[in-house]
Design a protein around this motif. Structure first.
Motif, short mmCIF file in Angstrom:
data_model
loop_
_atom_site.label_atom_id
_atom_site.label_comp_id
_atom_site.label_asym_id
_atom_site.label_seq_id
_atom_site.Cartn_x
_atom_site.Cartn_y
_atom_site.Cartn_z
N VAL A 193 0.98 -1.09 0.00
CA VAL A 193 0.01 -0.10 -0.04
C VAL A 193 0.94 1.19 -0.10
CG1 VAL A 193 -1.87 1.38 1.34
CG2 VAL A 193 -1.96 -1.25 1.15
N LEU A 194 0.66 2.12 -1.00
CA LEU A 194 1.12 3.41 -0.97
C LEU A 194 0.51 4.53 -0.28
CD1 LEU A 194 2.77 3.35 -4.69
CD2 LEU A 194 4.09 2.57 -2.42
N LEU A 195 -0.73 4.60 -0.77
CA LEU A 195 -1.73 5.57 -0.25
C LEU A 195 -3.06 5.09 0.21
CD1 LEU A 195 -1.19 8.46 -2.67
CD2 LEU A 195 -0.04 8.39 -0.63
N ALA A 196 -3.78 5.32 1.31
CA ALA A 196 -4.98 4.82 1.62
C ALA A 196 -5.96 6.00 2.14
CB ALA A 196 -4.83 3.64 2.63
N GLY A 197 -7.06 6.26 1.79
CA GLY A 197 -7.82 7.26 2.28
C GLY A 197 -9.34 7.07 2.10
N ALA A 198 -10.14 8.06 2.35
CA ALA A 198 -11.69 8.22 2.32
C ALA A 198 -11.97 7.91 0.80
CB ALA A 198 -12.19 9.30 2.59
N PRO A 199 -13.11 7.20 0.79
CA PRO A 199 -13.50 6.62 -0.81
C PRO A 199 -13.66 7.94 -1.81
CG PRO A 199 -15.30 6.56 0.98
CD PRO A 199 -14.07 6.89 1.67
N SER A 200 -13.76 9.15 -1.16
CA SER A 200 -14.12 10.07 -2.41
C SER A 200 -13.31 11.36 -2.02
CB SER A 200 -15.60 10.44 -2.59
OG SER A 200 -16.10 10.90 -1.14
N ASP A 201 -12.34 11.37 -1.36
CA ASP A 201 -11.43 12.50 -1.20
C ASP A 201 -10.05 12.21 -1.62
OD1 ASP A 201 -10.29 11.50 1.06
OD2 ASP A 201 -11.86 12.30 2.57
N SER A 202 -9.11 13.24 -1.33
CA SER A 202 -8.03 13.23 -1.78
C SER A 202 -6.90 12.89 -0.55
CB SER A 202 -7.57 14.30 -2.58
OG SER A 202 -7.51 15.55 -1.80
N SER A 203 -7.49 12.83 0.61
CA SER A 203 -6.71 12.65 1.65
C SER A 203 -6.13 11.34 1.79
CB SER A 203 -7.34 12.79 3.07
OG SER A 203 -8.65 11.92 3.25
N VAL A 204 -4.66 11.10 2.47
CA VAL A 204 -4.23 9.78 2.56
C VAL A 204 -3.97 9.43 3.82
CG1 VAL A 204 -2.76 10.36 0.13
CG2 VAL A 204 -1.80 10.96 2.65
N GLY A 205 -3.90 8.25 4.06
CA GLY A 205 -4.02 7.44 5.39
C GLY A 205 -2.50 7.60 6.07
N GLY A 206 -1.60 8.07 5.48
CA GLY A 206 -0.20 8.18 6.23
C GLY A 206 0.75 9.13 5.53
N ASP A 207 1.73 9.64 6.39
CA ASP A 207 2.69 10.56 5.80
C ASP A 207 4.18 9.79 5.38
OD1 ASP A 207 4.54 12.59 5.21
OD2 ASP A 207 4.18 13.57 7.00
N ALA A 208 4.10 9.87 4.17
CA ALA A 208 5.61 9.20 3.56
C ALA A 208 6.73 10.00 3.41
CB ALA A 208 5.02 8.56 2.34
N SER A 209 6.50 11.30 3.87
CA SER A 209 7.72 12.23 3.67
C SER A 209 8.56 12.16 5.18
CB SER A 209 7.16 13.77 3.56
OG SER A 209 6.36 14.03 4.66
N ALA A 210 9.57 12.91 5.03
CA ALA A 210 10.67 12.91 6.03
C ALA A 210 10.18 13.97 7.16
CB ALA A 210 11.90 12.97 5.72
#
Length: 593
Positions: free
Chosen positions: A126-143
């Protein structure tokens, strides 16, 4: 404590047999009244007809289907069908690319879904995970925690990714696709699998979570088994939580071990520590990696109950097709053989049964009625067993299964013949009928067990290695073999124990089939003889000669000595003509003097 007599043992055995028959009748009655059962076994595809579904592969441009992929797909689809309780299904390939599934009888919705959801299973990070109809992601992959996760990912430089969890996979175009993707849209509903070496934007099967997944890192075909059960702690005690237990093959164990080591190191940056199980482009489950798993036996935990964990285990176990398929056609087909062939098979079985009845009465007189009644009781138990299996396990009787029942008639009669002949041997040795029945039973039982063990082993081997209608033959052969042993132990032997107490059989009536005189029962062992008043002179002479042949040298000498004493000590004279070799000696050089 009083010793149990043969009569008491016989009635006890017959009581157990009666209890078995009553239990089978009760189970099938309950199935008919409340469980959708029937008083007739279900028929297979060759006798009843059914439904035929043709599956066509879904291929990318330039992709082809290999023979190995088709063979593996046929094997997995057969497992799905068998798991749904349907037997005697025919699954084959067509035209080098399609798969034809023929199911007997009316196709229920559950089995239809199992076949039509002919999905390809993939495991993607999994790279990104979020709500079914928005652009939010489930976690921060940045430093850096300052910018938003979306902003950080948009700023990711476009370089070659080093692994499946590398955020360099997320190009601006892919990020935009993910942001605009809506799990409730028609696009999401028709999402199919992407190529294995590129990321995938999709949702879970419930449409509640949106995912951006990396390339395939473990093939679903590498899942060897999947089961559900309750989780246990290190002490072996149950925690009460339901989990799905996976077992990978060698390649899957290697690949999953490498992925688990990487994802476990990303625990601080969710959702990069999640691994998604994807069927036909939709996420079944995306659990987090809670440890490094190198033995190829991970377990998936979560908010499962028994039913949901079983459903996921089945999807993972039976969804691991090497390629995806779509339903090309579904239609009703007629029986390939039909009722006329079934009638012919039943007539053949009846003729065989009547021949066995005739032989039993000819060879064993009224004792043969025990064989006839034993076969009838075995037939009732076999029929009830097949009805229950049809209801409970979805078993269907094919023409090959009917053949298995017909063959079993001879095997069953063979057990009775072995037993009767052992009893007759004991009567020839001078035993009374009651003693002969018990002694003959001990000798016959070993032979019966050895014979039936061979038959059962053959049935098991056939069932394991065969497919299609041959399995039906193996099932009926195995069932009738077990029932044969039950009948011999709980009916045939007890009946002989009871008949041995009757005057008709114990007196050796000529029509009983157990007449000691007719069997030549004159020799009693240790050179003791008895002569029946009912024997004719010729019969007595013939029996005496036969008995003399069976004496040992010591017994023959003892008999001659007894005869000499009875005659007053004078040895009967023998003429040279009648016994020339008895008058000479053998010299040392081997010549007669």
């Amino acid at each position: 404590m009083a010793k149990s007599t043969p009569v008491k043992k016989a009635w006890r055995s017959l009581s157990w047999l009666g209890a078995i028959v009553i239990a089978l009748v009760a189970i099938n009655t309950a199935a008919v009244l409340w469980g959708g059962g029937s008083w007739t076994p279900k028929l297979a595809l060759d006798l009843e007809g059914g439904t035929q579904i043709i599956l066509a592969p879904k291929l990318e441009t330039g992709q082809t289907v290999t023979d190995e992929q088709l063979t593996q797909a046929v094997s997995i689809i057969r497992q799905r069908v068998d798991a749904s309780g349907v037997s005697e299904a025919e699954i084959s390939t067509q035209g080098g690319s399609n798969i034809v599934v023929a199911i007997p009888g009316e196709l229920d919705e559950e089995t239809k879904n199992r076949i039509q959801s002919s999905a390809k299973l993939e495991l993607r990070p999994v790279l990104l995970a979020g709500a079914p109809s928005d652009s939010s992601v489930g976690g921060d992959a940045s430093a850096s925690p300052t910018p938003s996760p979306t902003e950080s990912l948009r700023a990711t430089p476009t370089v070659s990714p080093t692994n499946g969890s590398d955020t360099n996979w997320i190009t601006p175009a892919l990020q935009a696709e993910y942001d605009s993707f809506d799990c409730s849209s028609d696009e999401a509903a028709t999402t199919n699998a992407a190529p294995a070496d590129v990321p995938l934007v999709t949702c879970d099967t419930t449409g509640t979570v949106k995912y951006l997944l990396g390339p395939v890192e473990v093939d679903g075909a590498d899942i060897k088994d999947a089961t559900n059960g309750q989780e246990t702690n290190q002490q072996g005690a149950s925690t009460g939580r339901w989990v799905v237990n996976l077992t990978f093959n060698d390649q899957g164990t290697k690949d999953f071990g490498e992925v688990s080591q990487r994802l476990y190191g990303l625990t601080a940056t969710p959702p990069l520590n999640q691994f998604a199980f994807v069927i036909d482009g939709q996420v079944l489950s995306a659990p987090t990696m809670n440890g490094v798993i190198t033995d190829g036996k991970p377990s998936i935990s979560g908010s499962f109950d028994q039913e949901s964990s079983k459903a996921l285990a089945d999807q993972l176990k039976f969804g691991a097709l090497p390629i995806s398929f779509t339903v090309q056609s579904s239609e009703t087909i007629t029986a390939t053989l039909g009722s006329s062939q079934l009638l012919s098979g039943l007539i053949a079985g009846l003729i065989g049964l009547l021949l066995v009845f005739g032989y039993s009465l000819f060879q064993y007189r009224l004792l043969g009625t025990v064989t006839i009644v034993s076969l009838l009781v075995a037939g009732v138990i076999t029929y009830l067993t097949l009805c229950i299996l049809s209801w409970y396990q979805g078993y269907r009787l094919s023409l090959a299964g009917v053949a298995g029942v017909i063959v079993a008639i001879g095997f069953t009669a063979d057990s009775f013949i072995v037993y009767f002949e052992r009893v007759r041997d004991e009567l020839r040795d001078g035993r009374v009928l009651g003693s002969a029945v018990e002694a003959g039973w001990k000798r016959a039982l070993r032979t019966v067990y050895a014979s039936k063990a061979t038959n059962l082993l053959a049935a098991i081997v056939l069932f394991v290695i065969a497919v299609g209608s041959v399995k039906g033959f193996a099932v009926t052969l195995g069932i009738t073999t077990v029932i044969d042993v039950i009948i011999v132990v709980l009916f045939t032997h007890p009946m002989l124990q009871l008949l041995a107490q009757t005057r008709f059989f114990s007196s050796g009536h000529p029509l009983s089939g157990l007449d000691p005189s007719a069997l030549g029962a004159v020799y009693r062992g240790r050179a003791e003889f008895r002569t029946s008043a009912q024997l004719t002179a010729a019969k007595a002479a013939s029996s005496s000669r036969e008995a003399a042949k069976r004496q040992t040298i010591a017994e023959r000498k003892a008999a001659e000595a007894a005869a000499l004493d009875a005659s007053g000590g004078s040895k009967p004279a023998k003429s040279a003509a009648s016994a020339p070799s008895a008058s000479g000696d053998i010299s040392k050089n081997g010549k007669e003097s």
